[in-house]
Design a protein around this motif. Structure first.
Motif: not given
Length: 302
Positions: A12-20, A69-78, A83-89
């Protein structure tokens, strides 16, 4: 996310974050494509408050690129950090790892300070001004939450400033307690004692051992029932430090005194835990802290 028993919230958190994030990108794209028919003076024709008009200018290019750039940074950060649910990064960063690294760095920097106490006896550390100051800070940060800032404890938490010790008050015993912790277990004994009246009688006998107010008739009836307690507390009621069984003949009551408190203890038992500190403090810190605690009940050393 490790606290949850299913992966629903992780998804749910992963989907909500990516959809945002994707939604922001779509909104920006739609805003850039939308064409507004302008008038001759380059306005949209909307007028507010008689003279406020809306210009039909495109979004500033620098603002658009900052948004992209903010969108690209957000995806790179995640992708890099959790930040994407249970993903450790990809970088494997964790708060726990960051904390442990900071603690290790601090302990490394403090090694020269604690090296001074390595060859000192506990008695010498207990009276050393610098060691006492360090020990007090260690105590405030790690022990005062339970034992109080004055180390005199409270109900359920032992007084460390007197001479009464469940497991012994030598420096070695205090050191052992700090390193390994303690789990004190008084099992429910009502079934071994007998009826509720037998439990009440035994409570009064226990009170009589310390000279506390009691019913002498009930105490005399309860004496024979004390055999169920003697295995830990001894036939004389003086306790057993090897087991952490308290002395019942003094006037020190860790969990409260009186018939009601003792009856509840016999009926329900009690489990107390002193957490181990070996994984939290260094060997040198535990030595200084143990010497400080030992000195609290050995005032002659101070």
């Amino acid at each position: 996310m490790s606290d949850f028993t299913s992966n629903f919230w992780s998804v749910f958190v992963t989907a909500l974050t990516l959809v945002g994030i994707i939604g922001c990108a779509v909104l920006l794209w739609m805003a850039g494509r939308k064409k507004v028919v302008s008038t001759a003076d380059n306005t949209t024709g909307h007028v507010w408050d008689e003279d406020l008009v809306e210009m039909n200018n495109p979004l500033p290019r620098w603002w658009v690129w900052m948004f992209v750039l903010t969108i690209i940074f957000g995806l790179g950060y995640l992708a890099a950090y959790p930040g994407l649910g249970s993903s450790a990064g990809k970088l494997g960063w964790t708060q726990k790892g960051e904390y442990e690294a900071e603690v290790a760095k601090a302990n490394k920097e403090l090694e020269p300070l604690y090296a001074r106490f390595a060859s000192m006896t506990p008695e010498a550390i207990a009276v050393d001004t610098q060691a006492k100051a360090i020990g007090e800070r260690l105590f405030m940060n790690n022990c005062a939450q339970c034992h109080g800032s004055d180390a005199r404890g409270s109900k359920g938490f032992p007084n460390l400033a007197d001479g009464d010790w469940l497991y012994g008050g030598t420096h070695d015993k205090i050191l052992e307690t700090l390193q390994k912790g303690r789990i004190g277990n008084m099992p429910p004994m009502a079934a071994a004692v007998g009826s509720p009246e037998d439990v009440r009688n035994l409570s009064h006998y226990v009170l009589s051992l310390s000279g506390s107010p009691h019913d002498s008739l009930r105490a005399s009836l309860g004496k024979s029932k004390f055999g169920a307690c003697a295995a830990c507390h001894g036939m004389d009621g003086k306790g057993n430090q090897a087991l952490g069984a308290p002395n019942l003949t003094d006037d020190i009551w860790l969990h409260g005194w009186g018939e009601a408190a003792i009856t509840a203890m016999i009926n329900n038992g009690k489990v107390n835990q002193m957490p181990a500190q070996a994984d939290k403090l260094t060997e040198a810190q535990i030595k200084v802290l143990a010497s400080y605690v030992w000195g609290l009940s050995n005032n002659k050393a101070q």
